[in-house]
Motif scaffolding. Structure first.
Motif, mmCIF file in Angstrom:
data_model
loop_
_atom_site.group_PDB
_atom_site.id
_atom_site.type_symbol
_atom_site.label_atom_id
_atom_site.label_comp_id
_atom_site.label_asym_id
_atom_site.label_seq_id
_atom_site.Cartn_x
_atom_site.Cartn_y
_atom_site.Cartn_z
ATOM 1 N N THR A 105 33.253 41.471 11.647
ATOM 2 C CA THR A 105 32.693 40.143 11.874
ATOM 3 C C THR A 105 31.954 40.139 13.213
ATOM 4 O O THR A 105 32.179 41.007 14.059
ATOM 5 C CB THR A 105 33.803 39.069 11.904
ATOM 6 N N GLY A 106 31.084 39.161 13.395
ATOM 7 C CA GLY A 106 30.333 39.078 14.646
ATOM 8 C C GLY A 106 31.103 38.367 15.746
ATOM 9 O O GLY A 106 30.847 38.569 16.929
ATOM 10 N N PHE B 207 28.524 48.707 22.580
ATOM 11 C CA PHE B 207 28.527 48.148 21.229
ATOM 12 C C PHE B 207 27.554 48.942 20.365
ATOM 13 O O PHE B 207 26.455 49.271 20.812
ATOM 14 C CB PHE B 207 28.102 46.674 21.261
ATOM 15 N N GLU B 208 27.978 49.238 19.145
ATOM 16 C CA GLU B 208 27.076 49.898 18.195
ATOM 17 C C GLU B 208 26.202 48.829 17.553
ATOM 18 O O GLU B 208 26.706 47.889 16.951
ATOM 19 C CB GLU B 208 27.875 50.623 17.105
ATOM 20 N N MET B 209 24.882 48.963 17.715
ATOM 21 C CA MET B 209 23.957 47.999 17.091
ATOM 22 C C MET B 209 22.762 48.759 16.551
ATOM 23 O O MET B 209 22.194 49.603 17.246
ATOM 24 C CB MET B 209 23.463 46.978 18.116
ATOM 25 N N ASP B 210 22.392 48.445 15.312
ATOM 26 C CA ASP B 210 21.166 48.971 14.729
ATOM 27 C C ASP B 210 21.084 50.502 14.845
ATOM 28 O O ASP B 210 20.033 51.050 15.190
ATOM 29 C CB ASP B 210 19.954 48.317 15.427
ATOM 30 N N ARG B 245 23.215 57.975 29.141
ATOM 31 C CA ARG B 245 24.020 57.654 27.956
ATOM 32 C C ARG B 245 23.170 57.287 26.758
ATOM 33 O O ARG B 245 23.692 56.915 25.703
ATOM 34 C CB ARG B 245 24.977 56.497 28.279
ATOM 35 N N ASP B 246 21.842 57.299 26.953
ATOM 36 C CA ASP B 246 20.926 57.105 25.829
ATOM 37 C C ASP B 246 21.120 55.742 25.134
ATOM 38 O O ASP B 246 21.163 55.652 23.911
ATOM 39 C CB ASP B 246 21.124 58.256 24.816
ATOM 40 N N TYR B 247 21.282 54.677 25.924
ATOM 41 C CA TYR B 247 21.417 53.338 25.352
ATOM 42 C C TYR B 247 20.067 52.809 24.856
ATOM 43 O O TYR B 247 19.032 53.124 25.438
ATOM 44 C CB TYR B 247 21.929 52.344 26.409
ATOM 45 N N ILE B 248 20.076 51.975 23.816
ATOM 46 C CA ILE B 248 18.867 51.250 23.419
ATOM 47 C C ILE B 248 18.463 50.362 24.586
ATOM 48 O O ILE B 248 17.325 50.392 25.030
ATOM 49 C CB ILE B 248 19.111 50.386 22.161
ATOM 50 N N PHE B 249 19.413 49.569 25.061
ATOM 51 C CA PHE B 249 19.193 48.867 26.317
ATOM 52 C C PHE B 249 20.529 48.672 27.026
ATOM 53 O O PHE B 249 21.598 48.889 26.439
ATOM 54 C CB PHE B 249 18.460 47.529 26.138
ATOM 55 N N VAL B 300 27.381 38.732 22.845
ATOM 56 C CA VAL B 300 27.452 39.763 21.804
ATOM 57 C C VAL B 300 27.059 39.237 20.415
ATOM 58 O O VAL B 300 26.237 39.865 19.733
ATOM 59 C CB VAL B 300 28.857 40.433 21.787
ATOM 60 N N PRO B 301 27.595 38.074 19.961
ATOM 61 C CA PRO B 301 27.253 37.639 18.601
ATOM 62 C C PRO B 301 25.750 37.429 18.372
ATOM 63 O O PRO B 301 25.206 37.947 17.391
ATOM 64 C CB PRO B 301 28.054 36.342 18.418
ATOM 65 N N PRO B 302 25.021 36.707 19.252
ATOM 66 C CA PRO B 302 23.581 36.567 18.988
ATOM 67 C C PRO B 302 22.824 37.899 19.071
ATOM 68 O O PRO B 302 21.881 38.125 18.306
ATOM 69 C CB PRO B 302 23.095 35.576 20.055
ATOM 70 N N LEU B 303 23.258 38.801 19.957
ATOM 71 C CA LEU B 303 22.590 40.110 20.021
ATOM 72 C C LEU B 303 22.834 40.895 18.729
ATOM 73 O O LEU B 303 21.921 41.507 18.185
ATOM 74 C CB LEU B 303 23.096 40.920 21.225
ATOM 75 N N GLU B 304 24.087 40.866 18.241
ATOM 76 C CA GLU B 304 24.390 41.591 16.995
ATOM 77 C C GLU B 304 23.552 41.052 15.842
ATOM 78 O O GLU B 304 23.036 41.796 15.025
ATOM 79 C CB GLU B 304 25.857 41.413 16.630
ATOM 80 N N GLU B 305 23.442 39.728 15.777
ATOM 81 C CA GLU B 305 22.678 39.088 14.712
ATOM 82 C C GLU B 305 21.210 39.494 14.818
ATOM 83 O O GLU B 305 20.595 39.901 13.821
ATOM 84 C CB GLU B 305 22.835 37.558 14.848
ATOM 85 N N ALA B 306 20.650 39.412 16.020
ATOM 86 C CA ALA B 306 19.221 39.687 16.202
ATOM 87 C C ALA B 306 18.892 41.162 16.009
ATOM 88 O O ALA B 306 17.796 41.520 15.586
ATOM 89 C CB ALA B 306 18.782 39.233 17.597
ATOM 90 N N MET B 307 19.852 42.050 16.298
ATOM 91 C CA MET B 307 19.598 43.494 16.203
ATOM 92 C C MET B 307 19.714 44.025 14.782
ATOM 93 O O MET B 307 19.423 45.193 14.527
ATOM 94 C CB MET B 307 20.583 44.256 17.108
ATOM 95 N N LYS B 308 20.181 43.201 13.860
ATOM 96 C CA LYS B 308 20.368 43.657 12.476
ATOM 97 C C LYS B 308 19.053 44.106 11.862
ATOM 98 O O LYS B 308 18.071 43.410 11.937
ATOM 99 C CB LYS B 308 20.976 42.538 11.632
#
Lengths: 308, 308
Positions: A105-106, B207-210, B245-249, B300-308
């Motif tokens: 979940t988010g 956090f793992e995203m995209d 660490r090779d982060y996206i950001f 975290v929640p809005p970033l996770e949503e936007a990065m999908k």
């Protein structure tokens, strides 16, 4: 603003515990003033039909797709078993008694998983914790879910908590655990009218393992010979299904509820992994699993470990 | 046969809630006769040091690698935040107040996640549910975890349950919530002695995203100017870390505990996604986030949503 409706939904190919715990948990939420409805994502099986008729409860509504909806998951927490559209739904709560699966979940939510015999047992505990009275018909539903999932308290997943709660629920409903349990088992065993394909897919779950998918069906019956005598037709159906769905392998557990043993049909790759994991030998696409009754506790964990 | 030792372990870069809830939960399990020890997988931060000294409690043992061990996870449930070796450990229980993450198990276990202000709040509830008395020093630890994670009940993650339990624990410990809370906040604000790199990595989560990794650090302070005045040195450290660490950001949230606002430093790709998700504009690698105090709930929640 009125609260958006939340739906309590069990897994695909719903069994009695999935359907009964969704109705019972929705009722608890309603008693707490929340806008919550029970739902299902598959057909009612004959055993569950018997239970709903017996306690005069309506079928939960069928949800074809849950996209965009707020969902309370009961009796499962992995995407391979969820209603269609779940990855695009908002999971707002999880109540389960299976392994911790891949649903994420988010935001933080209520998630309650316990290693006990049924989700209905856990829902009963939640009624107690929140001090909400259990109506007679809800007690009947939860007792049915509990007895169905634990094979009338005989499955190795059964805990002392399940035994105590079964007695408590039987008291509210006014039935005898053993007598009512035998009635339920007879419903589960109504295999005569099923096609070989229906025997395989009636109680069926998919699992992600080693980058692919494995299918595991189970027939729990007091008359296993009704399946075993049709082995050629059943194996033909299994080959068909495996090809259609591209499984690594597909196994059907034919579990004898009285003898507490299982005969497994096996089609597909990785036969040696299957044999090692379950300490058996597959001959002519069939293997004996003495003492095995629980897919969840005795079959899935060693397969997952061996497939890593 | 004696039961194998189980370790209660919080996340990497442990904060006061992670350390205190691990000690408190291990104590509860010991009172129930189980062979359970608290542990940690990172250094004790200055705020937590103050708490352990105050209540005269020993540091939990440091576990360098948990391979092969039985682990009770507290205050996290995603692999990017776990102790080294967790994918080869056996997770036997989860107690948390974050989003449902990616930790999976092979068998059913106890998993309890609630959307409340701290894991210490949840552990207090579990003492109550099991009818186990809370000793004075354990109450002090849990109060500290609760007040630290909720910024003395000011964070938007704070619930009525947190407020009630804080008063209850304060009563057992014999301290005043607001007065003791201010003492804690001052510990959190001891930034003067830190290097720019330590400011970024002091309270840091991945956090793992995209398909990639995003790093989000947070400095919670009553003197944000101590960080903002060193912006060039801090941004240099951030660029270094991102490259290593090779982060996206990589973003650092500098949160003013008294004004209840955040200034964010941002380095890396997907700046437009970051801006849209958080409704802000990044200028010269810095952005204002008015009203933002919680990484977990507001970032975290809005970033996770936007990065999908």
């Amino acid at each position: 603003m009125t609260q958006e409706t939340r739906y309590v939904v069990g897994h695909q190919q719903p069994d009695t515990d999935a359907i009964c715990s969704s109705i019972a948990y929705a009722h608890l939420k309603q008693e707490q003033g929340e806008n919550v409805l029970p739902a299902r994502c598959g057909e009612i099986n004959p055993e569950t039909r018997f239970v709903l008729d017996r306690f005069e409860v309506d079928d939960p509504d069928l949800l074809e797709d849950v996209t965009g909806k707020q969902i309370i998951l009961v009796d499962h927490n992995e995407y391979s078993q969820t209603a269609p559209g779940m990855r695009n739904a908002e999971v707002v709560e999880i109540i389960d008694h299976h392994r911790v699966g891949d649903v994420e979940t988010g935001t933080p939510i209520h998630c309650r998983i316990e290693p006990i015999g049924s989700t209905s047992t856990l829902v009963t505990k939640l009624y107690r914790e929140h001090g909400v009275d259990i109506p007679e018909h809800v007690a009947g539903l939860m007792l049915s879910g509990l007895l169905s999932d634990t094979v009338v308290l005989r499955s190795p997943t059964t805990t002392d908590e399940d035994r105590n709660i079964a007695q408590e629920l039987a008291g509210i409903t006014g039935v005898d655990v053993e007598k009512y349990g035998r009635e339920l088992l007879q419903q589960k065993s109504k295999l005569g009218e099923k096609t070989p394909r229906e025997m395989v897919t009636g109680d069926f779950k998919e699992f992600e393992m080693d980058g692919g998918t494995v299918g595991i069906g189970q027939v729990e019956t007091v008359t296993p010979e009704q399946v075993l005598e049709q082995r050629h037709a059943v194996l033909d159906a299994m080959h068909e299904i495996r090809e259609e769905r591209d499984y690594i392998f597909l196994t059907l557990l034919v579990t004898d509820l009285l003898e507490e043993d299982t005969e497994a049909f096996f089609v597909g790759d990785r036969q040696n992994v299957f044999e090692q994991a379950l300490d058996t030998t597959v001959e002519d696409e069939q293997a004996s699993l003495p003492g095995v009754m629980s897919r969840k506790k005795q079959v899935v964990p060693p397969l997952e470990e061996a497939m890593k």
